[in-house]
Design an enzyme around this catalytic site. Structure first.
Site, PDB file in Angstrom:
ATOM      1  N   HIS A   1       6.109  -0.835  -2.460  1.00  0.00           N
ATOM      2  CA  HIS A   1       5.789  -0.096  -3.700  1.00  0.00           C
ATOM      3  C   HIS A   1       5.843   1.419  -3.506  1.00  0.00           C
ATOM      4  CE1 HIS A   1       3.500  -3.873  -5.262  1.00  0.00           C
ATOM      5  NE2 HIS A   1       4.783  -3.939  -5.509  1.00  0.00           N
TER       6      HIS A   1
ATOM      7  N   CYS B   1      15.341  21.072 -10.527  1.00  0.00           N
ATOM      8  CA  CYS B   1      15.690  21.374 -11.921  1.00  0.00           C
ATOM      9  C   CYS B   1      14.517  21.959 -12.705  1.00  0.00           C
ATOM     10  CB  CYS B   1      16.160  20.092 -12.606  1.00  0.00           C
ATOM     11  SG  CYS B   1      14.835  18.884 -12.818  1.00  0.00           S
TER      12      CYS B   1
ATOM     13  N   PRO C   1     -11.492 -11.953   2.790  1.00  0.00           N
ATOM     14  CA  PRO C   1     -12.866 -12.459   2.719  1.00  0.00           C
ATOM     15  C   PRO C   1     -13.094 -13.351   1.502  1.00  0.00           C
ATOM     16  CG  PRO C   1     -12.839 -10.044   2.720  1.00  0.00           C
ATOM     17  CD  PRO C   1     -11.439 -10.502   2.786  1.00  0.00           C
TER      18      PRO C   1
ATOM     19  N   ASN D   1       0.822  -1.209   0.000  1.00  0.00           N
ATOM     20  CA  ASN D   1       0.000   0.000   0.000  1.00  0.00           C
ATOM     21  C   ASN D   1       0.858   1.262   0.000  1.00  0.00           C
ATOM     22  OD1 ASN D   1      -2.008  -1.869   0.176  1.00  0.00           O
ATOM     23  ND2 ASN D   1      -2.453  -1.497   2.345  1.00  0.00           N
ATOM     24  N   VAL D   2       0.459   2.219  -0.804  1.00  0.00           N
ATOM     25  CA  VAL D   2       1.168   3.498  -0.882  1.00  0.00           C
ATOM     26  C   VAL D   2       0.394   4.579  -0.119  1.00  0.00           C
ATOM     27  CG1 VAL D   2       2.181   2.905  -3.119  1.00  0.00           C
ATOM     28  CG2 VAL D   2      -0.011   4.155  -3.047  1.00  0.00           C
TER      29      VAL D   2
HETATM   30  C1  BV8 Z   1       8.703  -5.687 -12.129  1.00  0.00           C
HETATM   31  C2  BV8 Z   1       2.290   1.240  -6.796  1.00  0.00           C
HETATM   32  C3  BV8 Z   1      10.615  -6.054 -13.433  1.00  0.00           C
HETATM   33  C4  BV8 Z   1       1.717   2.178  -7.795  1.00  0.00           C
HETATM   34  C5  BV8 Z   1       1.886  -1.027  -7.634  1.00  0.00           C
HETATM   35  C6  BV8 Z   1       5.391 -12.564 -12.774  1.00  0.00           C
HETATM   36  C7  BV8 Z   1       4.199 -13.026 -13.259  1.00  0.00           C
HETATM   37  C8  BV8 Z   1       3.316 -12.134 -13.914  1.00  0.00           C
HETATM   38  C9  BV8 Z   1       3.604 -10.769 -14.044  1.00  0.00           C
HETATM   39  C10 BV8 Z   1       4.772 -10.318 -13.556  1.00  0.00           C
HETATM   40  C11 BV8 Z   1       5.672 -11.203 -12.947  1.00  0.00           C
HETATM   41  N1  BV8 Z   1       6.742 -10.467 -12.556  1.00  0.00           N
HETATM   42  C12 BV8 Z   1       6.551  -9.155 -12.916  1.00  0.00           C
HETATM   43  C13 BV8 Z   1       5.358  -9.055 -13.521  1.00  0.00           C
HETATM   44  C14 BV8 Z   1       4.801  -7.814 -14.020  1.00  0.00           C
HETATM   45  C15 BV8 Z   1       4.078  -6.993 -12.944  1.00  0.00           C
HETATM   46  C16 BV8 Z   1       2.914  -7.765 -12.388  1.00  0.00           C
HETATM   47  O1  BV8 Z   1       3.006  -8.397 -11.348  1.00  0.00           O
HETATM   48  N2  BV8 Z   1       1.775  -7.653 -13.115  1.00  0.00           N
HETATM   49  C17 BV8 Z   1       0.534  -8.285 -12.622  1.00  0.00           C
HETATM   50  C18 BV8 Z   1      -0.612  -7.350 -12.932  1.00  0.00           C
HETATM   51  C19 BV8 Z   1       0.319  -9.621 -13.254  1.00  0.00           C
HETATM   52  N3  BV8 Z   1       5.002  -6.626 -11.855  1.00  0.00           N
HETATM   53  C20 BV8 Z   1       5.742  -5.503 -12.036  1.00  0.00           C
HETATM   54  O2  BV8 Z   1       5.705  -4.796 -13.030  1.00  0.00           O
HETATM   55  C21 BV8 Z   1       6.694  -5.153 -10.899  1.00  0.00           C
HETATM   56  N4  BV8 Z   1       7.979  -4.783 -11.442  1.00  0.00           N
HETATM   57  O3  BV8 Z   1       8.375  -6.839 -12.274  1.00  0.00           O
HETATM   58  O4  BV8 Z   1       9.850  -5.155 -12.632  1.00  0.00           O
HETATM   59  C22 BV8 Z   1      11.898  -5.449 -13.504  1.00  0.00           C
HETATM   60  C23 BV8 Z   1      12.923  -6.110 -12.887  1.00  0.00           C
HETATM   61  C24 BV8 Z   1      14.203  -5.553 -13.007  1.00  0.00           C
HETATM   62  C25 BV8 Z   1      14.396  -4.381 -13.743  1.00  0.00           C
HETATM   63  C26 BV8 Z   1      13.312  -3.722 -14.327  1.00  0.00           C
HETATM   64  C27 BV8 Z   1      12.030  -4.244 -14.194  1.00  0.00           C
HETATM   65  C28 BV8 Z   1       6.227  -3.891 -10.123  1.00  0.00           C
HETATM   66  C29 BV8 Z   1       4.830  -4.008  -9.692  1.00  0.00           C
HETATM   67  C30 BV8 Z   1       4.473  -2.804  -8.793  1.00  0.00           C
HETATM   68  C31 BV8 Z   1       3.348  -1.988  -9.395  1.00  0.00           C
HETATM   69  N5  BV8 Z   1       2.914  -0.930  -8.471  1.00  0.00           N
HETATM   70  N6  BV8 Z   1       1.533  -0.016  -6.800  1.00  0.00           N
HETATM   71  C32 BV8 Z   1       0.369   2.736  -7.365  1.00  0.00           C
HETATM   72  O5  BV8 Z   1      -0.161   2.308  -6.331  1.00  0.00           O
HETATM   73  O6  BV8 Z   1      -0.090   3.635  -8.081  1.00  0.00           O
HETATM   74  S1  BV8 Z   1       0.991  -2.507  -7.605  1.00  0.00           S
HETATM   75  C33 BV8 Z   1      -0.523  -2.115  -6.829  1.00  0.00           C
HETATM   76  O7  BV8 Z   1      -1.430  -3.106  -7.266  1.00  0.00           O
HETATM   77  C34 BV8 Z   1      -0.534  -2.227  -5.321  1.00  0.00           C
HETATM   78  O8  BV8 Z   1       0.621  -1.704  -4.725  1.00  0.00           O
HETATM   79  C35 BV8 Z   1      -0.672  -3.738  -5.117  1.00  0.00           C
HETATM   80  O9  BV8 Z   1       0.584  -4.345  -5.177  1.00  0.00           O
HETATM   81  C36 BV8 Z   1      -1.468  -4.161  -6.338  1.00  0.00           C
HETATM   82  C37 BV8 Z   1      -2.890  -4.363  -5.957  1.00  0.00           C
HETATM   83  O10 BV8 Z   1      -2.936  -5.583  -5.290  1.00  0.00           O
HETATM   84  P1  BV8 Z   1      -3.655  -5.641  -3.848  1.00  0.00           P
HETATM   85  O11 BV8 Z   1      -3.057  -4.641  -2.933  1.00  0.00           O
HETATM   86  O12 BV8 Z   1      -3.646  -7.061  -3.449  1.00  0.00           O
HETATM   87  O13 BV8 Z   1      -5.145  -5.106  -4.154  1.00  0.00           O
HETATM   88  P2  BV8 Z   1      -6.304  -5.830  -4.986  1.00  0.00           P
HETATM   89  O14 BV8 Z   1      -7.332  -4.796  -5.213  1.00  0.00           O
HETATM   90  O15 BV8 Z   1      -5.736  -6.570  -6.148  1.00  0.00           O
HETATM   91  O16 BV8 Z   1      -6.885  -6.932  -3.966  1.00  0.00           O
HETATM   92  C38 BV8 Z   1      -7.444  -6.523  -2.755  1.00  0.00           C
HETATM   93  C39 BV8 Z   1      -7.731  -7.802  -1.995  1.00  0.00           C
HETATM   94  O17 BV8 Z   1      -8.245  -7.429  -0.710  1.00  0.00           O
HETATM   95  C40 BV8 Z   1      -8.795  -8.684  -2.675  1.00  0.00           C
HETATM   96  O18 BV8 Z   1      -8.304 -10.019  -2.732  1.00  0.00           O
HETATM   97  C41 BV8 Z   1     -10.012  -8.574  -1.736  1.00  0.00           C
HETATM   98  O19 BV8 Z   1     -10.707  -9.797  -1.649  1.00  0.00           O
HETATM   99  C42 BV8 Z   1      -9.339  -8.266  -0.405  1.00  0.00           C
HETATM  100  N7  BV8 Z   1     -10.173  -7.522   0.555  1.00  0.00           N
HETATM  101  C43 BV8 Z   1     -11.181  -6.638   0.312  1.00  0.00           C
HETATM  102  N8  BV8 Z   1     -11.684  -6.154   1.500  1.00  0.00           N
HETATM  103  C44 BV8 Z   1     -10.935  -6.744   2.488  1.00  0.00           C
HETATM  104  C45 BV8 Z   1      -9.961  -7.596   1.885  1.00  0.00           C
HETATM  105  N9  BV8 Z   1      -9.064  -8.311   2.599  1.00  0.00           N
HETATM  106  C46 BV8 Z   1      -9.136  -8.199   3.964  1.00  0.00           C
HETATM  107  N10 BV8 Z   1     -10.023  -7.392   4.609  1.00  0.00           N
HETATM  108  C47 BV8 Z   1     -10.952  -6.658   3.915  1.00  0.00           C
HETATM  109  N11 BV8 Z   1     -11.800  -5.881   4.581  1.00  0.00           N
HETATM  110 ZN    ZN Z   2      14.912  17.522 -10.844  1.00  0.00          ZN
END
Ligand code: BV8
Ligand code: ZN
Length: 245
Positions: free
Chosen positions: A117, A151, A214, A100-101
């Site tokens: 992140h 800058c 959930p 989370n950010v």
């Molecule tokens: C990278 C910041 C390489 C920005 C974010 C392997 C396999 C497949 C794909 C990849 C892989 N490796 C890399 C990739 C690509 C990519 C990726 O993972 N894509 C996904 C979509 C498949 N990863 C990347 O690009 C990463 N970088 O790999 O770089 C590299 C290496 C070397 C040199 C150069 C490059 C970087 C990824 C980071 C992206 N930035 N955030 C911003 O916020 O604006 S990610 C962002 O989305 C969040 O930070 C978080 O990580 C993600 C969202 O996920 P969740 O937080 O889990 O949220 P979500 O809504 O999905 O789910 C919520 C859950 O809560 C649900 O399950 C729900 O049921 C539950 N819930 C709801 N209510 C409750 C609850 N749980 C408990 N209590 C409740 N009350």
């Molecule tokens: Zn600058």
């Protein structure tokens, strides 16, 4: 709630506990999750806007999205899930890793957070002119897109975008934190990597692994326990006071 008793038994003998959180832990505070029904902004998915390519193409559009999220988050307060983890962070042997950010763990007083992140309240120079990243909590921002005070070039949010590497120091600290007694994955869909790989890495070190969500995720099958309930309801039922050294 099924699983709480079993988890408390594990926590009772745990010296080292590591927790990974995602957007779900802030849902009860009113912060939209990424994949929940409220995850879309206008017609865009996060993966469309949270990329260097999107920023190069249209930095104003990307900043309008981040400013919208900042304004929304600025109205939100930590919930009981954040508060329990803040209390646990006083214990030696505890590590919180968050995707989370939103800064709500910080607002709850949590210590030693690993921000996997980055933070939406941090800005940095988009041209890496050398100026150190800076904090800016103004919501809304007076001028979009904001400028680098060093800058005069574009500033960008201090977050990790899709396709960008995770900070090496962060990866090192997580590498140490996955060797623990109990690893909890709380409020994350476990879809985004490399964050989603940490629970498996912890399991491979022999940690007891559990998910609190959930809606059970695909990752849950590979973990020891899944508690299908909201974090703000489950965490207050968990009992952990670090075993004294
Ligand atoms: C990278 C910041 C390489 C920005 C974010 C392997 C396999 C497949 C794909 C990849 C892989 N490796 C890399 C990739 C690509 C990519 C990726 O993972 N894509 C996904 C979509 C498949 N990863 C990347 O690009 C990463 N970088 O790999 O770089 C590299 C290496 C070397 C040199 C150069 C490059 C970087 C990824 C980071 C992206 N930035 N955030 C911003 O916020 O604006 S990610 C962002 O989305 C969040 O930070 C978080 O990580 C993600 C969202 O996920 P969740 O937080 O889990 O949220 P979500 O809504 O999905 O789910 C919520 C859950 O809560 C649900 O399950 C729900 O049921 C539950 N819930 C709801 N209510 C409750 C609850 N749980 C408990 N209590 C409740 N009350
Ligand atoms: Zn600058």
């Amino acid at each position: 709630m099924d699983g709480v008793t079993a988890l408390n038994e594990r926590l009772a003998n745990a010296r080292r506990v590591t927790v990974m959180t995602g957007a779900g832990v802030s849902a009860a505070s009113g912060v939209p999750t990424f994949r929940g029904a409220d995850g879309l902004w206008r017609t865009f998915r996060a993966e469309d806007l949270a990329t260097p390519e999107a920023f190069d193409r249209d930095p104003l559009l990307v900043w309008e999205w981040y400013d919208w999220r900042r304004k929304l988050i600025a109205e939100c307060r930590p919930n009981p899930a954040h508060e329990v983890l803040a209390a646990w962070s006083a214990n030696a042997g505890f590590t919180l890793i968050t995707q989370n950010v939103d800064g709500l763990h910080e607002a709850a007083g949590t210590r030693g957070i690993i921000r996997f992140h980055g933070s939406i309240w941090e800005l940095r120079c988009a041209d890496a002119c050398g100026l150190a990243p800076w904090q800016d909590r103004r919501a809304p921002l007076p001028v979009l897109p904001p400028r680098c005070p060093g800058c005069g070039g574009l500033a960008r949010p201090g977050v990790v975008w899709f396709g960008e590497a995770i900070d090496r120091g962060v990866l090192m600290r997580c590498g140490a934190a996955v060797s623990c007694d109990v690893f909890l994955s709380v409020g994350t869909s476990s879809i985004v990597y490399p964050a989603a790989g940490l629970a498996h890495a912890a399991r491979d070190t022999g940690a007891f692994t559990a998910e609190i969500n959930p809606t059970a995720t695909d990752a849950a099958a590979a973990l020891d326990l899944a508690i299908a309930a909201p974090a703000e309801k489950v965490l207050p039922l968990l009992r952990w006071s670090a075993l004294k050294a």
